[in-house]
Scaffold this active site. Structure first.
Site, short mmCIF file in Angstrom:
data_model
loop_
_atom_site.label_atom_id
_atom_site.label_comp_id
_atom_site.label_asym_id
_atom_site.label_seq_id
_atom_site.Cartn_x
_atom_site.Cartn_y
_atom_site.Cartn_z
N ASN A 46 91.09 -25.94 -65.64
CA ASN A 46 92.45 -26.38 -65.91
C ASN A 46 92.88 -27.44 -64.91
OD1 ASN A 46 92.38 -24.14 -64.08
ND2 ASN A 46 94.53 -23.65 -64.48
N VAL A 47 93.62 -28.41 -65.42
CA VAL A 47 94.12 -29.54 -64.62
C VAL A 47 95.61 -29.63 -64.87
CG1 VAL A 47 93.94 -32.00 -64.14
CG2 VAL A 47 91.90 -30.73 -64.86
N GLU A 48 96.40 -29.15 -63.91
CA GLU A 48 97.85 -29.10 -64.09
C GLU A 48 98.49 -30.43 -63.71
OE1 GLU A 48 99.08 -25.50 -62.02
OE2 GLU A 48 98.23 -24.26 -63.64
N ASN A 49 99.81 -30.50 -63.93
CA ASN A 49 100.52 -31.76 -63.72
C ASN A 49 101.93 -31.44 -63.24
OD1 ASN A 49 102.20 -34.25 -64.68
ND2 ASN A 49 100.07 -34.88 -64.87
N ALA A 50 102.50 -32.30 -62.42
CA ALA A 50 103.86 -32.11 -61.95
C ALA A 50 104.85 -32.04 -63.11
CB ALA A 50 104.26 -33.23 -60.98
N TYR A 52 105.00 -30.22 -66.01
CA TYR A 52 104.24 -29.02 -66.36
C TYR A 52 103.57 -29.04 -67.75
CZ TYR A 52 106.36 -26.70 -62.27
OH TYR A 52 106.75 -26.34 -61.01
N GLU A 59 89.59 -24.68 -71.31
CA GLU A 59 88.85 -24.75 -72.58
C GLU A 59 88.90 -26.17 -73.14
OE1 GLU A 59 91.06 -22.55 -71.61
OE2 GLU A 59 90.77 -20.59 -72.53
N CYS A 90 94.67 -19.49 -74.73
CA CYS A 90 96.03 -19.60 -75.27
C CYS A 90 95.94 -19.97 -76.75
CB CYS A 90 96.84 -20.62 -74.48
SG CYS A 90 96.43 -22.35 -74.86
N CYS A 93 94.57 -23.43 -77.51
CA CYS A 93 93.12 -23.54 -77.28
C CYS A 93 92.32 -22.80 -78.34
CB CYS A 93 92.76 -23.06 -75.88
SG CYS A 93 93.15 -24.30 -74.62
#
Ligand code: THU
EC number: 3.5.4.5
Length: 136
Positions: A46-50, A52, A59, A90, A93
């Site tokens: 997983n690659v999150e972001n500011a 969200y 996946e 989720c 996915c």
């Protein structure tokens, strides 16, 4: 495919990518690894972001790696996450997996010590909509 997939190899592939996940907001690192129709194992984290909602699940990363690497179908998939509960894909996915997997495709859910549960895609996403629905 009737052969039992090598889930140990998928677990081994998911471990290092889980460790490299970018999850500064949830602090919940996830790794995914899949066996593709070309015989290769592809992985993602997983690659999150500011911002969200822009974050990407493990996946989705593994599927992108498969397509970029030349694979075209998922034969087996493993998701690795921490905590006490099952880290199942989720909803979004499940649909992403559906695009490239058959209903009977096995999906293993693992924790730090190994596989905790196993499902078919059809169990996770029953009565699904997929590419066949558009072929008429
Ligand atoms: N996450 C995944 O990458 N895969 C899953 O199967 C469950 C959730 C990620 C999304 C988000 O970065 C973090 O886990 C918390 O939801």
């Amino acid at each position: 495919m009737t052969d039992e997939p090598d889930f140990d190899a998928l677990f081994a592939a998911a471990q290092p990518v889980q460790a490299r996940a970018y999850a500064p907001y949830s602090r919940f690192k996830v790794g995914a690894a899949l066996l593709a129709d070309d015989g290769a194992v592809y992985s993602g984290c997983n690659v999150e972001n500011a911002s969200y909602p822009v974050g990407v699940c493990a996946e989705a990363g593994a599927i992108s790696a498969m397509i970029a690497g030349g694979g075209r179908a998922i034969r087996a998939l493993l998701v690795l996450g921490d905590g006490d509960t099952l880290v199942t894909p989720c909803g979004a996915c499940r649909q992403r997996i559906r695009e490239f997997a058959a209903p009977e495709t096995p999906i293993a859910i693992a924790g730090p010590n190994g596989i905790r549960a196993r499902f078919s895609l059809a169990e996770l996403l029953p009565a699904s909509f997929g590419p066949d629905n558009l072929r008429q």
